[in-house]
Design an enzyme around this catalytic site. Structure first.
Site, PDB file in Angstrom:
ATOM      1  N   ASN A   9     111.402  94.369  10.714  1.00  0.00           N
ATOM      2  CA  ASN A   9     112.156  93.428  10.553  1.00  0.00           C
ATOM      3  C   ASN A   9     112.762  93.143  11.976  1.00  0.00           C
ATOM      4  O   ASN A   9     113.535  93.608  12.322  1.00  0.00           O
ATOM      5  CB  ASN A   9     113.251  93.838   9.374  1.00  0.00           C
ATOM      6  CG  ASN A   9     114.175  92.507   9.019  1.00  0.00           C
ATOM      7  OD1 ASN A   9     114.162  91.670   9.420  1.00  0.00           O
ATOM      8  ND2 ASN A   9     114.968  93.293   7.916  1.00  0.00           N
TER       9      ASN A   9
ATOM     10  N   ARG B  89     108.585  91.699   7.921  1.00  0.00           N
ATOM     11  CA  ARG B  89     109.289  90.519   6.938  1.00  0.00           C
ATOM     12  C   ARG B  89     109.067  89.285   7.481  1.00  0.00           C
ATOM     13  O   ARG B  89     109.702  89.090   8.765  1.00  0.00           O
ATOM     14  CB  ARG B  89     110.577  91.227   6.886  1.00  0.00           C
ATOM     15  CG  ARG B  89     111.704  90.344   5.970  1.00  0.00           C
ATOM     16  CD  ARG B  89     112.906  90.709   6.243  1.00  0.00           C
ATOM     17  NE  ARG B  89     113.767  89.844   5.191  1.00  0.00           N
ATOM     18  CZ  ARG B  89     114.883  90.222   4.917  1.00  0.00           C
ATOM     19  NH1 ARG B  89     115.679  91.343   5.152  1.00  0.00           N
ATOM     20  NH2 ARG B  89     115.552  89.497   3.840  1.00  0.00           N
TER      21      ARG B  89
ATOM     22  N   HIS C   2     115.657  86.325   0.032  1.00  0.00           N
ATOM     23  CA  HIS C   2     116.069  87.678  -0.482  1.00  0.00           C
ATOM     24  C   HIS C   2     114.849  87.965  -1.713  1.00  0.00           C
ATOM     25  O   HIS C   2     115.213  89.153  -2.310  1.00  0.00           O
ATOM     26  CB  HIS C   2     117.439  87.751  -1.163  1.00  0.00           C
ATOM     27  CG  HIS C   2     118.414  87.583   0.121  1.00  0.00           C
ATOM     28  ND1 HIS C   2     119.669  86.903  -0.194  1.00  0.00           N
ATOM     29  CD2 HIS C   2     118.388  88.171   1.529  1.00  0.00           C
ATOM     30  CE1 HIS C   2     120.338  87.078   0.950  1.00  0.00           C
ATOM     31  NE2 HIS C   2     119.598  87.647   1.836  1.00  0.00           N
TER      32      HIS C   2
ATOM     33  N   ARG D 241     127.667  82.275   7.160  1.00  0.00           N
ATOM     34  CA  ARG D 241     126.847  81.116   6.845  1.00  0.00           C
ATOM     35  C   ARG D 241     127.834  80.448   5.756  1.00  0.00           C
ATOM     36  O   ARG D 241     128.686  81.309   4.823  1.00  0.00           O
ATOM     37  CB  ARG D 241     125.532  81.380   6.155  1.00  0.00           C
ATOM     38  CG  ARG D 241     124.545  81.472   7.375  1.00  0.00           C
ATOM     39  CD  ARG D 241     123.178  81.997   6.672  1.00  0.00           C
ATOM     40  NE  ARG D 241     122.995  83.211   6.959  1.00  0.00           N
ATOM     41  CZ  ARG D 241     121.980  84.079   6.298  1.00  0.00           C
ATOM     42  NH1 ARG D 241     121.321  83.546   5.392  1.00  0.00           N
ATOM     43  NH2 ARG D 241     121.692  85.494   6.598  1.00  0.00           N
TER      44      ARG D 241
ATOM     45  N   GLU E 179     114.096  96.933   0.780  1.00  0.00           N
ATOM     46  CA  GLU E 179     113.345  95.930   1.224  1.00  0.00           C
ATOM     47  C   GLU E 179     111.864  96.317   1.929  1.00  0.00           C
ATOM     48  O   GLU E 179     110.981  95.952   1.690  1.00  0.00           O
ATOM     49  CB  GLU E 179     113.894  94.924   1.967  1.00  0.00           C
ATOM     50  CG  GLU E 179     114.853  93.987   1.252  1.00  0.00           C
ATOM     51  CD  GLU E 179     115.686  93.382   2.128  1.00  0.00           C
ATOM     52  OE1 GLU E 179     116.704  94.272   2.530  1.00  0.00           O
ATOM     53  OE2 GLU E 179     116.179  92.289   2.130  1.00  0.00           O
TER      54      GLU E 179
END
Ligand code: ADP
Length: 402
Positions: A9, A94, A182, A242, A381
């Site tokens: 990642n 990822r 996600h 964000r 993940e």
């Protein structure tokens, strides 16, 4: 030899990795996890055993010019030095955006890579960093299979209507639509729901992925039917830095009246907004919780975060036609007792009843009563990337080891 997978990642100056081994048809087994940070400057490497105990650590001075390429080569050679009967079989990456072309994981060749590069304008702050290690490894170890696993793919099950913007055709034809992100996290949660409550796996579930990035996903029977993120990873909930959903008119105001360049406006919305922007203090929920009693701006940032989550949950309940379960996951969802309590308590109108004691100890079930249930489920993940990489490459130990 036991086949091993590196799961990567990559960020702009960091590289998170996990190493899994594949034994027969069993679930990929985590062996080590680690991180390179400060890449391009004073870099640092740390690797831990699956259980969390430190295993190795190293630092480089700025003058060493230690970037992503050096980190990847260091990782491969570190693994060779710790082989212990394992053979590196593949890398799973990822990748934030798979666009419309990639509804599932993909073995990367030159044409796939070209195609993924065309998606950079759709995720300018993530996609280039995700693709960088793929480009490097194709050059340095061209024989090693590389698999791209996408944050968008899980949401391809959404209906045409759920993914449409009310924009003219000439914009939609360029791929401007709601994608959702996600997805690797939601895929993991969907895959384990049955272990918590078989009723949930079949039912109407809202998953709240609340980390530095944050979004909600509505699952029906384990598939995504709606989500709060849209075209970019900016939409939906306020996040660490964000903004979440803002009126598109705000962007015109920033460009026309504030005379910001598109790049400066983008930087403001991605890196200076959200919890950090509202509090003027930090993007870290732990810091905000500590300061909330004395600093009104810290309290305001948290209150807005919770308010937006509860409002968006209302919208997803409407999309699902009801709710059977609410799942909290990721850094804030898994750890911040107060956020879970505030969100769940504000959803009493749906019949959700918080079990305060269970919430304090992390559940997994944190609701009581006969209504919808609420849960804390840690996401994973990297395991989803390992599963997808393994299944794409042919599942068996023999084919991976060859
Ligand atoms: P990322 O999106 O970078 O993977 P994480 O899922 O790690 O983010 O979530 C980071 C967020 O989780 C930060 O806001 C951090 O403050 C919050 N967090 C982590 N641990 C705790 C904790 N014990 N209590 C409250 N918040 C926490």
């Amino acid at each position: 030899m036991i086949p091993a997978l590196i799961i990567l990642n990559a960020g702009s100056s960091s590289l998170k990795f996990q190493v899994f081994e594949i034994v027969d048809d069993a679930e990929p087994r985590l062996v080590w996890k680690g991180l390179y940070e400060g890449l391009g400057g004073a870099a640092h490497f740390i690797v831990r055993h699956a259980g969390g105990a430190d295993l190795d650590e190293m630092s480089w001075a700025s003058a060493d010019v230690f970037g992503h390429e050096e980190a990847l080569m260091h990782l491969v050679s570190w693994l060779r030095g710790h082989q212990d009967g394992r053979k590196l079989a593949a890398i799973g990456h990822r990748v934030v955006h798979g666009g419309e072309a990639f509804p599932g994981p993909e073995l990367v060749d030159e044409s796939v890579l070209r195609s993924l590069e065309t998606l950079v304008p759709l995720a300018p702050l993530h996609q280039p960093h995700n693709l960088k290690p793929i480009q490097i490894m194709r050059r340095r170890l061209p024989e090693l299979p590389q698999v791209a696993c996408f944050d968008t793919a899980f949401h391809q099950s959404q209906s045409d209507i759920a993914s449409l913007f009310a924009l003219p055709q000439e914009i939609r034809e360029r791929g401007v639509r709601r994608y959702g992100f996600h997805g690797l996290s939601y895929d993991y949660i969907a895959s384990v729901l049955k272990d918590y409550d078989p009723h949930l796996a079949e039912g109407r579930v809202i998953v709240a992925h609340l980390g530095n990035g944050a979004s909600l996903c509505a699952l029906r029977g384990g598939t995504s039917i709606a989500t709060t993120m849209g075209f970019s990873a900016l939409d939906g909930l306020p996040m660490g830095t964000r903004c979440g959903a803002v009126d598109a008119g705000v962007v015109f105001y920033m460009l026309r009246e504030m005379k910001l360049t598109p790049e400066a406006a983008e930087r403001m919305l991605y890196t200076k907004s959200g919890l950090l922007g509202v509090s003027g203090l930090s993007n870290d929920m732990r810091v905000l919780r500590e300061r909330a009693t004395t600093n009104p701006d810290a309290k305001r940032a948290i209150d807005l975060f919770v308010y937006r989550i509860t409002r968006e949950i209302g919208s997803l309940v409407a999309a699902l036609g009801g709710i059977d379960g609410l799942i909290f996951t990721a850094g804030i969802g898994e750890n911040d007792v107060a956020t879970r309590a505030e969100v769940t308590n504000s959803l009493g109108w749906l019949g959700l009843v918080l079990d305060e004691a269970a919430n304090r100890t992390g559940g997994p079930r944190i609701s009581s009563g006969q209504g919808p249930t609420a849960w804390v489920i840690p996401t994973n993940e990297e395991l989803v990337i390992a599963r997808q990489t393994r299944s794409l490459l042919g599942a068996t130990q023999a084919s991976l080891a060859s």
